[in-house]
Design a protein around this motif. Structure first.
Motif, PDB file in Angstrom:
ATOM      1  N   LEU A  49       3.033   9.412   6.651  1.00  0.00           N
ATOM      2  CA  LEU A  49       2.400   8.519   7.622  1.00  0.00           C
ATOM      3  C   LEU A  49       2.804   8.950   9.029  1.00  0.00           C
ATOM      4  O   LEU A  49       3.990   9.041   9.342  1.00  0.00           O
ATOM      5  CB  LEU A  49       2.808   7.065   7.375  1.00  0.00           C
ATOM      6  CG  LEU A  49       2.430   6.478   6.011  1.00  0.00           C
ATOM      7  CD1 LEU A  49       2.736   4.981   5.977  1.00  0.00           C
ATOM      8  CD2 LEU A  49       0.972   6.729   5.658  1.00  0.00           C
ATOM      9  N   ARG A 112      -1.587  11.027   6.629  1.00  0.00           N
ATOM     10  CA  ARG A 112      -2.439   9.961   7.155  1.00  0.00           C
ATOM     11  C   ARG A 112      -2.101   9.790   8.643  1.00  0.00           C
ATOM     12  O   ARG A 112      -1.028   9.272   8.991  1.00  0.00           O
ATOM     13  CB  ARG A 112      -2.178   8.635   6.424  1.00  0.00           C
ATOM     14  CG  ARG A 112      -2.227   8.732   4.905  1.00  0.00           C
ATOM     15  CD  ARG A 112      -3.640   8.790   4.358  1.00  0.00           C
ATOM     16  NE  ARG A 112      -3.616   8.854   2.899  1.00  0.00           N
ATOM     17  CZ  ARG A 112      -3.646   7.789   2.113  1.00  0.00           C
ATOM     18  NH1 ARG A 112      -3.656   6.567   2.645  1.00  0.00           N
ATOM     19  NH2 ARG A 112      -3.640   7.939   0.794  1.00  0.00           N
ATOM     20  N   HIS A 114      -2.736   8.364  12.597  1.00  0.00           N
ATOM     21  CA  HIS A 114      -3.012   7.049  13.216  1.00  0.00           C
ATOM     22  C   HIS A 114      -2.413   5.905  12.411  1.00  0.00           C
ATOM     23  O   HIS A 114      -2.894   4.774  12.500  1.00  0.00           O
ATOM     24  CB  HIS A 114      -4.527   6.817  13.365  1.00  0.00           C
ATOM     25  CG  HIS A 114      -5.247   7.893  14.091  1.00  0.00           C
ATOM     26  ND1 HIS A 114      -5.111   8.110  15.441  1.00  0.00           N
ATOM     27  CD2 HIS A 114      -6.127   8.843  13.656  1.00  0.00           C
ATOM     28  CE1 HIS A 114      -5.866   9.128  15.809  1.00  0.00           C
ATOM     29  NE2 HIS A 114      -6.485   9.593  14.748  1.00  0.00           N
ATOM     30  N   HIS A 115      -1.391   6.159  11.640  1.00  0.00           N
ATOM     31  CA  HIS A 115      -0.739   5.112  10.845  1.00  0.00           C
ATOM     32  C   HIS A 115       0.639   4.818  11.441  1.00  0.00           C
ATOM     33  O   HIS A 115       1.585   5.581  11.256  1.00  0.00           O
ATOM     34  CB  HIS A 115      -0.574   5.562   9.388  1.00  0.00           C
ATOM     35  CG  HIS A 115      -1.809   5.407   8.555  1.00  0.00           C
ATOM     36  ND1 HIS A 115      -2.988   6.039   8.865  1.00  0.00           N
ATOM     37  CD2 HIS A 115      -2.044   4.682   7.422  1.00  0.00           C
ATOM     38  CE1 HIS A 115      -3.902   5.723   7.951  1.00  0.00           C
ATOM     39  NE2 HIS A 115      -3.360   4.895   7.073  1.00  0.00           N
ATOM     40  N   ARG A 116       0.724   3.719  12.167  1.00  0.00           N
ATOM     41  CA  ARG A 116       1.990   3.321  12.781  1.00  0.00           C
ATOM     42  C   ARG A 116       2.642   2.249  11.906  1.00  0.00           C
ATOM     43  O   ARG A 116       2.104   1.164  11.731  1.00  0.00           O
ATOM     44  CB  ARG A 116       1.770   2.787  14.194  1.00  0.00           C
ATOM     45  CG  ARG A 116       3.056   2.428  14.932  1.00  0.00           C
ATOM     46  CD  ARG A 116       2.762   2.007  16.362  1.00  0.00           C
ATOM     47  NE  ARG A 116       2.114   3.072  17.097  1.00  0.00           N
ATOM     48  CZ  ARG A 116       2.750   4.107  17.650  1.00  0.00           C
ATOM     49  NH1 ARG A 116       4.071   4.191  17.549  1.00  0.00           N
ATOM     50  NH2 ARG A 116       2.091   5.033  18.310  1.00  0.00           N
ATOM     51  N   ILE A 117       3.799   2.563  11.357  1.00  0.00           N
ATOM     52  CA  ILE A 117       4.466   1.642  10.444  1.00  0.00           C
ATOM     53  C   ILE A 117       5.056   0.468  11.224  1.00  0.00           C
ATOM     54  O   ILE A 117       5.775   0.659  12.209  1.00  0.00           O
ATOM     55  CB  ILE A 117       5.565   2.362   9.648  1.00  0.00           C
ATOM     56  CG1 ILE A 117       4.948   3.485   8.804  1.00  0.00           C
ATOM     57  CG2 ILE A 117       6.308   1.376   8.741  1.00  0.00           C
ATOM     58  CD1 ILE A 117       5.971   4.339   8.079  1.00  0.00           C
ATOM     59  N   ALA A 133       1.455  -0.723   7.640  1.00  0.00           N
ATOM     60  CA  ALA A 133       1.158   0.142   8.783  1.00  0.00           C
ATOM     61  C   ALA A 133      -0.128  -0.315   9.443  1.00  0.00           C
ATOM     62  O   ALA A 133      -1.052  -0.798   8.768  1.00  0.00           O
ATOM     63  CB  ALA A 133       1.028   1.591   8.325  1.00  0.00           C
ATOM     64  N   ARG A 134      -0.184  -0.162  10.757  1.00  0.00           N
ATOM     65  CA  ARG A 134      -1.400  -0.475  11.508  1.00  0.00           C
ATOM     66  C   ARG A 134      -2.144   0.833  11.769  1.00  0.00           C
ATOM     67  O   ARG A 134      -1.548   1.833  12.164  1.00  0.00           O
ATOM     68  CB  ARG A 134      -1.055  -1.181  12.816  1.00  0.00           C
ATOM     69  CG  ARG A 134      -0.507  -2.578  12.591  1.00  0.00           C
ATOM     70  CD  ARG A 134      -0.485  -3.375  13.891  1.00  0.00           C
ATOM     71  NE  ARG A 134      -0.142  -4.770  13.630  1.00  0.00           N
ATOM     72  CZ  ARG A 134       1.092  -5.250  13.680  1.00  0.00           C
ATOM     73  NH1 ARG A 134       2.102  -4.447  13.973  1.00  0.00           N
ATOM     74  NH2 ARG A 134       1.332  -6.519  13.424  1.00  0.00           N
ATOM     75  N   VAL A 135      -3.446   0.793  11.586  1.00  0.00           N
ATOM     76  CA  VAL A 135      -4.252   2.004  11.658  1.00  0.00           C
ATOM     77  C   VAL A 135      -5.010   2.076  12.969  1.00  0.00           C
ATOM     78  O   VAL A 135      -5.791   1.173  13.297  1.00  0.00           O
ATOM     79  CB  VAL A 135      -5.252   2.067  10.487  1.00  0.00           C
ATOM     80  CG1 VAL A 135      -6.054   3.371  10.540  1.00  0.00           C
ATOM     81  CG2 VAL A 135      -4.519   1.953   9.153  1.00  0.00           C
TER      82      VAL A 135
END
Length: 500
Positions: A49, A112, A114-117, A133-135
């Protein structure tokens, strides 16, 4: 790290994707970790991620002029992938090299972007990590579960660098920029530039701006040690003339550099004054002795802070040519046209670059919890700088200060894969480290001894980091030359490893 452990999410009850291993970050550590996982644990499913929109970490987010490595790519590069260029490389060259690793090993489908945990929650009842995670820009929340969490996110916050607040900054009529968030529209042609700082970033920005700017001044509070030399390695060039295989060249040059670094590091502790004079002599070959004495003679011993390599002495050549200058002083105040120093001197400026460091990022600024309780990371004790008491099924890559980061990423990769295989052999779903009986009266100390290494970013954030003990097992020793032999011999059946 955020104080909150759980974020309310509409995806809380949504079905989660499951992986054996979840790798955080597609920088130099994360891509290396994926390679080792594929090679050494080929049956394990994994995902990487990455918060950014491409791989590379630092080498993707940093856009300042001339961005380059401050250590050689024969050791900063992976041990498994020969480096064939000049030892000090640009960000573009490093990303090309990383891209080849990704393509050659089929890693891309596992990443993946653009996946910020946001959160990572461990459940001992399930022996699983649950990750939210926010996409991208949409803020959509997606969920994952993983048996093992491999933290490869680096150690500083990419979104903003550290800029001290000086009086009068709001009065300044020019632009103030930080190298970490370099604006694409910044035109410094013919402009007067002041670069605040004296580390590797300042030493890179100054020579790369001074041919275009009217003049560049490096403003520092205190001097820093530098090493200079050709951006080439003679033995590598000679071996290429003899058409020796690149994998052999990589290994030979890597061993040569590591041997020389070991000798240099040892000497910096045993005969610091001699090493200091040698370093000053290298600088003095390009600029006057009085300039060396006034601006490039640190008060501390070598290696108490990181020593940056200046390829082909470009910083000092810029100073010698009068395109750049250095001032050692403290800032009194900014005003409309520049900076007034404590000495009363005024530096006229159209642009001020704050090469003043970064904010320490602890575990990716993720809200961690263990069995529903927020994780207080600073209350844990580190096991060899990569695992931590009371945190199951997790490893963290934190590299070396006195050697290349990737050397440790490779060592941790071997360790994690061996640990995963050990868990499989035991039929264990959980592993954590605990202090042994003999360790319970051990003094607990800050993460690093500031008498040994004390850069500003680490001292500002050391209260966020785990404790260390007075035994090697419970420290991040910063000693690659010992750890390369110690790590393969770690007894995974030792009392400090608790399986379940």
């Amino acid at each position: 790290m955020p104080d909150t452990a759980i974020l309310h999410s509409p995806a809380a009850n949504a079905k989660a994707e499951h992986f054996d291993v979840l790798i955080v970050g597609a920088g130099i550590s994360g891509i290396g970790g994926a390679y080792h996982l594929q090679q050494q644990c080929p049956g394990k499913s994994f995902v990487i991620l990455e918060a950014q929109d491409s791989f590379g970490g630092t080498w993707w987010t940093h856009k300042y002029p001339g961005i380059r490595s401050d250590s050689d790519l024969y050791t900063f590069g992976y041990r498994f992938k020969p480096w064939t260029g000049a030892p000090i490389a640009t960000a573009e060259e490093i990303r090309k090299y990383m891209g080849e690793v990704i393509t050659e090993n089929g890693i891309e489908p596992h990443i993946r972007y653009h996946h910020r945990i946001a959160t990572a929650a461990w459940s001992s009842a399930e022996n699983l990590w649950s990750i939210e995670a926010r996409v991208g820009d949409t803020g959509e929340v997606v969920r994952f579960t993983a048996n093992f969490l491999w933290m490869c996110q680096g150690y500083y916050r990419h979104e903003e660098g550290y800029t001290p607040q000086w009086p009068g900054m709001s009065r300044f009529q020019g632009r103030i920029v930080h190298p970490q968030t370099w604006p694409e529209d910044l035109d410094y042609a013919g402009k007067r530039v002041v670069v605040i700082g004296s580390g590797a970033t300042a030493a890179t920005v100054v020579p790369n701006m001074c041919d275009t700017a009217a003049h560049v001044t490096m403003l520092q509070r205190t001097p820093t040690f530098f090493r200079t030399g050709r951006n080439a390695i003679e033995i590598a060039d000679e071996l290429r003339k003899l058409q020796v295989d690149e994998s052999w060249i990589h290994e030979i040059v890597r061993r040569k550099i590591l041997f020389e670094q070991s000798v240099f590091t040892k000497r910096s502790f045993e005969e610091p004054e001699k090493v200091k004079q040698e370093l000053l002599g290298l600088v003095g070959a390009h600029i006057p002795a009085e300039t060396v004495e006034a601006h490039f003679t640190p008060s501390y011993r070598p290696w108490r802070q990181r020593i940056a390599f200046v390829p082909d002495a470009d910083l000092f050549k810029g100073i010698a040519a009068g395109k750049a200058s250095v001032v050692t002083d403290a800032i009194e105040t900014f005003d409309e046209t520049g900076i007034t120093l404590k000495s009363g001197q005024h530096l006229d400026a159209d642009i001020v670059v704050t090469a003043t460091g970064f904010h320490l990022n602890v575990l990716g600024d993720i809200a961690f919890s263990i069995n529903g309780e927020p994780l207080n990371f600073h209350e844990t004790v580190t096991y060899r700088g990569m695992m931590f008491t009371s945190i199951p099924n997790m490893a963290w890559v934190f590299g070396y200060f006195r050697a290349s980061w990737t050397l440790r990423a490779d060592l941790v990769g071997d360790f994690v894969c061996r640990l995963l295989r050990q868990m499989d052999a035991k039929g264990a779903r959980r592993v954590e480290v605990r202090l042994r009986q003999e360790d319970h009266n051990m003094p607990l100390l800050p993460w690093i001894d500031e008498e040994s290494f004390n850069p500003g970013y680490l001292m500002r954030g050391i209260h966020l980091l785990p404790k260390r003990g007075d035994k090697r097992e419970w420290q991040h020793t910063q000693d690659y030359w010992a750890e390369k032999d110690e790590f393969p011999l770690i007894d995974l059946d030792g009392e400090e490893f608790v399986y379940g």
